[in-house]
Design a protein around this motif. Sequence first.
Motif, short mmCIF file in Angstrom:
data_model
loop_
_atom_site.label_atom_id
_atom_site.label_comp_id
_atom_site.label_asym_id
_atom_site.label_seq_id
_atom_site.Cartn_x
_atom_site.Cartn_y
_atom_site.Cartn_z
N GLU A 193 0.84 -1.20 0.00
CA GLU A 193 0.00 0.00 0.00
C GLU A 193 0.87 1.25 0.00
OE1 GLU A 193 -3.45 2.26 -0.13
OE2 GLU A 193 -3.13 0.11 -0.45
N ALA A 194 1.92 1.26 0.79
CA ALA A 194 2.83 2.42 0.84
C ALA A 194 3.50 2.63 -0.52
CB ALA A 194 3.88 2.21 1.92
N ILE A 195 3.89 1.55 -1.16
CA ILE A 195 4.54 1.66 -2.47
C ILE A 195 3.56 2.19 -3.50
CG2 ILE A 195 5.61 0.34 -4.34
CD1 ILE A 195 6.89 -1.43 -2.19
N ARG A 196 2.30 1.78 -3.42
CA ARG A 196 1.29 2.31 -4.35
C ARG A 196 1.15 3.82 -4.18
NH1 ARG A 196 -1.52 -2.74 -3.68
NH2 ARG A 196 -2.61 -1.98 -1.83
N VAL A 197 1.17 4.29 -2.93
CA VAL A 197 1.08 5.72 -2.68
C VAL A 197 2.29 6.44 -3.26
CG1 VAL A 197 1.05 7.50 -0.89
CG2 VAL A 197 -0.36 5.45 -0.64
N LEU A 198 3.47 5.89 -3.05
CA LEU A 198 4.69 6.49 -3.59
C LEU A 198 4.66 6.55 -5.11
CD1 LEU A 198 7.33 4.79 -1.27
CD2 LEU A 198 6.78 7.23 -1.33
N ARG A 217 -0.53 16.52 -11.23
CA ARG A 217 -0.27 15.29 -11.96
C ARG A 217 -1.52 14.42 -12.00
NH1 ARG A 217 4.41 14.23 -10.11
NH2 ARG A 217 3.74 13.29 -8.18
N LEU A 218 -2.21 14.32 -10.86
CA LEU A 218 -3.41 13.49 -10.81
C LEU A 218 -4.51 14.06 -11.71
CD1 LEU A 218 -3.58 12.69 -6.99
CD2 LEU A 218 -2.96 11.13 -8.85
N GLN A 219 -4.63 15.39 -11.74
CA GLN A 219 -5.65 16.01 -12.59
C GLN A 219 -5.40 15.73 -14.06
OE1 GLN A 219 -6.10 20.20 -11.99
NE2 GLN A 219 -7.50 20.47 -13.70
N VAL A 220 -4.15 15.88 -14.49
CA VAL A 220 -3.82 15.64 -15.90
C VAL A 220 -3.99 14.16 -16.24
CG1 VAL A 220 -1.98 15.71 -17.62
CG2 VAL A 220 -2.29 17.62 -16.03
N ALA A 221 -3.55 13.28 -15.34
CA ALA A 221 -3.66 11.85 -15.60
C ALA A 221 -5.12 11.45 -15.75
CB ALA A 221 -3.00 11.06 -14.46
N VAL A 263 1.88 6.81 -6.99
CA VAL A 263 0.96 7.88 -7.34
C VAL A 263 1.64 9.24 -7.19
CG1 VAL A 263 -1.15 9.07 -6.62
CG2 VAL A 263 -1.14 6.59 -6.81
N MET A 264 2.49 9.38 -6.18
CA MET A 264 3.20 10.63 -5.95
C MET A 264 4.32 10.86 -6.96
SD MET A 264 3.51 10.41 -1.79
CE MET A 264 4.48 11.91 -1.63
N GLY A 265 4.62 9.84 -7.77
CA GLY A 265 5.67 10.00 -8.77
C GLY A 265 7.07 9.77 -8.23
N LEU A 266 7.19 9.16 -7.06
CA LEU A 266 8.51 8.94 -6.47
C LEU A 266 9.12 7.61 -6.86
CD1 LEU A 266 7.97 10.28 -2.82
CD2 LEU A 266 8.67 11.51 -4.87
N VAL A 267 8.30 6.62 -7.17
CA VAL A 267 8.81 5.32 -7.58
C VAL A 267 8.03 4.82 -8.78
CG1 VAL A 267 9.41 4.73 -5.17
CG2 VAL A 267 7.28 3.86 -6.17
N ARG A 268 8.65 3.90 -9.51
CA ARG A 268 7.98 3.17 -10.57
C ARG A 268 8.17 1.69 -10.29
NH1 ARG A 268 5.82 7.06 -11.16
NH2 ARG A 268 5.46 8.40 -12.97
#
Length: 242
Positions: free
Chosen positions: A49-54, A87-91, A56-61
């Motif tokens: 769950e933490a990785i999914r949040v990261l 980023r979320l709005q554009v996506a 979304v934030m654009g910190l990890v792929r």
Amino acid sequence: MGSEPRAWESVLAHIEALLVDGTLRPGDHLPAERALAVDLGVARSSVREAIRVLEVMGLVRTQTGSGPTSGAIIVARPVGGMQVLMRLQVAASGFPVEDVVSARLLLESSVAGDLADRASSVDVSDANDLLDAMDDPALTPVEFLALDAQFHLSLANASGNTVISATMAGLRSAIEGYVVAGLAGIADWPSMATRLRAEHRGVLAAIADGDPVAARTRIHDHISGYYRDAAFLPSTSAHPSR
């Protein structure tokens, strides 16, 4: 009641702290889910769950599969909430690739020229660090392109203009999606990666030299060249004004 952080939030805080203090840097892989879960005393589902949040934030792929290239790779350091929201709005909206390319050519050419005009007072160390990370021959194409997208965002951040930074952050998901899709049109990825590395270095060299014309031209040719070779654009494309 309700004041204790949820397990995934504790994992998120731990990883963000490693990013902020430099223990984890762009190009590094996160520790394995199992290792993080054991070290932090949480369930693997909380780590995921933490990785999914990261992500979304654009910190990890993240990349599925097994072996040294699987898992989550760091592509950025923590940034402000405005960038995340943009980023979320554009996506959520989605844009035609031609519109994304046109916006990039206008915005990034201007940024590169401005950075070159102010070469003695701008900090492009993040961009240099990202290029160093992109020199790793073990990177997969998807990992390479994630770092590539962050390199372009780092130049926008170096401009010091929060609106430009937020706009580029908002476009990032669209940019990365299209460049990854373009892999299908590239027959020789190793040669392309070598070319992209050289072009990135050329842009930074023009900025360091205080040459705005070269900086604008090089980043324009870099962006339009990839899209053209990935079969997104026709072979002709106007240059920015000299």
